[in-house]
Design a protein around this motif. Sequence first.
Motif, PDB file in Angstrom:
ATOM      1  N   LEU A  29       0.924  -1.202  -0.209  1.00  0.00           N
ATOM      2  CA  LEU A  29       0.085  -0.118   0.059  1.00  0.00           C
ATOM      3  C   LEU A  29       0.717   1.272  -0.086  1.00  0.00           C
ATOM      4  N   GLU A  30       0.774   2.072  -1.174  1.00  0.00           N
ATOM      5  CA  GLU A  30       1.843   3.070  -1.302  1.00  0.00           C
ATOM      6  C   GLU A  30       3.536   2.668  -0.969  1.00  0.00           C
ATOM      7  N   GLY A  31       3.627   1.340  -1.469  1.00  0.00           N
ATOM      8  CA  GLY A  31       5.044   1.109  -1.347  1.00  0.00           C
ATOM      9  C   GLY A  31       5.268   0.226   0.107  1.00  0.00           C
ATOM     10  N   ARG A  32       4.349   0.284   0.808  1.00  0.00           N
ATOM     11  CA  ARG A  32       4.629  -0.183   2.297  1.00  0.00           C
ATOM     12  C   ARG A  32       3.965  -1.541   2.280  1.00  0.00           C
ATOM     13  N   ARG A  33       4.465  -2.571   2.709  1.00  0.00           N
ATOM     14  CA  ARG A  33       3.962  -3.884   3.108  1.00  0.00           C
ATOM     15  C   ARG A  33       2.968  -4.168   3.960  1.00  0.00           C
ATOM     16  N   VAL A  34       1.515  -4.664   3.749  1.00  0.00           N
ATOM     17  CA  VAL A  34       0.661  -4.884   4.721  1.00  0.00           C
ATOM     18  C   VAL A  34       0.579  -6.142   5.072  1.00  0.00           C
ATOM     19  N   ASP A  35       0.771  -6.834   6.101  1.00  0.00           N
ATOM     20  CA  ASP A  35       0.589  -8.125   6.541  1.00  0.00           C
ATOM     21  C   ASP A  35      -0.828  -8.456   6.776  1.00  0.00           C
ATOM     22  N   LEU A  36      -1.077  -9.483   5.740  1.00  0.00           N
ATOM     23  CA  LEU A  36      -2.597  -9.872   5.729  1.00  0.00           C
ATOM     24  C   LEU A  36      -2.452 -11.699   6.086  1.00  0.00           C
TER      25      LEU A  36
ATOM     26  N   PHE B  70      -6.028 -12.132   2.380  1.00  0.00           N
ATOM     27  CA  PHE B  70      -5.332 -11.782   0.924  1.00  0.00           C
ATOM     28  C   PHE B  70      -6.197 -12.341  -0.217  1.00  0.00           C
ATOM     29  N   ASP B  71      -6.775 -13.629   0.113  1.00  0.00           N
ATOM     30  CA  ASP B  71      -7.513 -14.375  -0.813  1.00  0.00           C
ATOM     31  C   ASP B  71      -8.845 -13.337  -1.291  1.00  0.00           C
ATOM     32  N   LEU B  72      -9.379 -12.963  -0.141  1.00  0.00           N
ATOM     33  CA  LEU B  72     -10.713 -11.961  -0.176  1.00  0.00           C
ATOM     34  C   LEU B  72     -10.260 -10.691  -1.107  1.00  0.00           C
ATOM     35  N   LEU B  73      -9.172 -10.148  -0.621  1.00  0.00           N
ATOM     36  CA  LEU B  73      -8.808  -8.865  -1.490  1.00  0.00           C
ATOM     37  C   LEU B  73      -8.553  -9.066  -2.914  1.00  0.00           C
TER      38      LEU B  73
ATOM     39  N   SER C  82     -13.961  -6.192   7.702  1.00  0.00           N
ATOM     40  CA  SER C  82     -13.645  -5.013   8.791  1.00  0.00           C
ATOM     41  C   SER C  82     -12.211  -5.102   9.114  1.00  0.00           C
ATOM     42  N   SER C  83     -11.789  -6.332   9.108  1.00  0.00           N
ATOM     43  CA  SER C  83     -10.122  -6.534   9.210  1.00  0.00           C
ATOM     44  C   SER C  83      -9.449  -5.901   8.277  1.00  0.00           C
ATOM     45  N   LEU C  84      -9.732  -6.009   6.981  1.00  0.00           N
ATOM     46  CA  LEU C  84      -9.172  -5.645   5.944  1.00  0.00           C
ATOM     47  C   LEU C  84      -9.093  -4.147   5.943  1.00  0.00           C
ATOM     48  N   ARG C  85     -10.358  -3.610   6.067  1.00  0.00           N
ATOM     49  CA  ARG C  85     -10.706  -2.068   6.202  1.00  0.00           C
ATOM     50  C   ARG C  85      -9.472  -1.462   7.115  1.00  0.00           C
ATOM     51  N   SER C  86      -9.413  -2.014   8.210  1.00  0.00           N
ATOM     52  CA  SER C  86      -8.796  -1.597   9.242  1.00  0.00           C
ATOM     53  C   SER C  86      -7.134  -1.591   8.937  1.00  0.00           C
ATOM     54  N   LYS C  87      -6.709  -2.685   8.405  1.00  0.00           N
ATOM     55  CA  LYS C  87      -5.170  -2.775   7.814  1.00  0.00           C
ATOM     56  C   LYS C  87      -5.002  -1.718   6.744  1.00  0.00           C
ATOM     57  N   LEU C  88      -6.207  -1.609   5.780  1.00  0.00           N
ATOM     58  CA  LEU C  88      -5.723  -0.573   4.889  1.00  0.00           C
ATOM     59  C   LEU C  88      -5.839   0.676   5.076  1.00  0.00           C
ATOM     60  N   GLY C  89      -6.456   1.033   6.327  1.00  0.00           N
ATOM     61  CA  GLY C  89      -6.466   2.469   6.959  1.00  0.00           C
ATOM     62  C   GLY C  89      -7.606   3.130   6.160  1.00  0.00           C
ATOM     63  N   SER C  90      -8.616   2.562   5.637  1.00  0.00           N
ATOM     64  CA  SER C  90      -9.891   3.369   5.211  1.00  0.00           C
ATOM     65  C   SER C  90     -10.808   2.448   4.767  1.00  0.00           C
ATOM     66  N   SER C  91     -12.225   2.715   5.162  1.00  0.00           N
ATOM     67  CA  SER C  91     -13.294   1.822   4.956  1.00  0.00           C
ATOM     68  C   SER C  91     -13.679   1.983   3.371  1.00  0.00           C
ATOM     69  N   GLN C  92     -13.113   2.896   2.848  1.00  0.00           N
ATOM     70  CA  GLN C  92     -13.520   3.057   1.286  1.00  0.00           C
ATOM     71  C   GLN C  92     -12.842   1.876   0.282  1.00  0.00           C
ATOM     72  N   TRP C  93     -11.746   1.312   0.992  1.00  0.00           N
ATOM     73  CA  TRP C  93     -11.229   0.440  -0.128  1.00  0.00           C
ATOM     74  C   TRP C  93     -11.919  -0.752  -0.485  1.00  0.00           C
ATOM     75  N   ILE C  94     -12.964  -1.086   0.375  1.00  0.00           N
ATOM     76  CA  ILE C  94     -14.016  -2.111   0.137  1.00  0.00           C
ATOM     77  C   ILE C  94     -15.229  -1.703   0.438  1.00  0.00           C
ATOM     78  N   VAL C  95     -16.070  -1.473  -0.653  1.00  0.00           N
ATOM     79  CA  VAL C  95     -17.333  -0.940  -0.736  1.00  0.00           C
ATOM     80  C   VAL C  95     -18.609  -2.086  -0.358  1.00  0.00           C
ATOM     81  N   THR C  96     -19.276  -1.868   0.486  1.00  0.00           N
ATOM     82  CA  THR C  96     -20.364  -2.949   0.545  1.00  0.00           C
ATOM     83  C   THR C  96     -21.583  -2.534  -0.283  1.00  0.00           C
ATOM     84  N   VAL C  97     -22.115  -3.356  -0.946  1.00  0.00           N
ATOM     85  CA  VAL C  97     -23.351  -3.328  -1.920  1.00  0.00           C
ATOM     86  C   VAL C  97     -24.413  -4.254  -1.220  1.00  0.00           C
TER      87      VAL C  97
END
Length: 243
Positions: free
Chosen positions: A166-173, A178-181, A218-233
């Motif tokens: 994420l912006e060149g920084r490793r995010v541990d999943l 990882f599979d979901l994203l 919820s966990s992914l949004r927290s690690k990515l730093g924004s709820s906007q990365w994954i949009v709920t339809v």
Amino acid sequence: MSRQVLDSARPGIGAADTRPDGGWALRVLVVESDASTAEDLVQELRRHGYRATGVVTAAAALRDHRGADLVLLDLDLPDLDGLEVCRRMRATGDVPIITVTTRGAELDRVLGLQAGCDDYVVKPYGLRELLARMEAVMRRARPRQAAPVITHGALRIDAEARELLLEGRRVDLTPKEFDLLYLLASQPGTTVSRRQLLSEVWDDEWSRRGRTIDTHVSSLRSKLGSSQWIVTVRGVGFRLGRG
């Protein structure tokens, strides 16, 4: 089985073994604070072809986990909280970890996933469910065929290396995160249904219970730093956003 006997089981963990049919006997480390419960689970796993041993303390778990193929981790240990044990295991290796605990609140599940566990099972549970989850986790942990790198805004997702930047920084999943994203990123602009996520990421019927997807989102949004990365339809599923 006494605590002493459980904690002395270490020599069996590191040695390779095979089932009578010639298949690989998965080495499972049961980390359970109650010695009687640990003994019962170890014996059940052995009857199902696993090479299982048990320990009842965090110290023993941190000592023995490197020789295991899979860890079943109780969170309520006498010498150290299981979440911290999970973090320390994840910091030193990638052994699959399934949390097995009485802590069933959504926040507890989120904290467990953020600590690095690959799945979260709440007590009381059925043995068939636990075995199915163990098999599913190990399927995802096996080596995969090479897949392309996906770039989406500030995200760089490398499926072969199973690495997210994420912006060149490793995010541990965790493997599931990882599979979901990756599944969402592989279908940009498309809403991926809950049914498809369950089928392709979890691949087992047991995960249809509870809020498995929502907890991981919820966990992914927290690690990515924004709820906007994954949009709920609502009523359909999820799609990848732009953070």
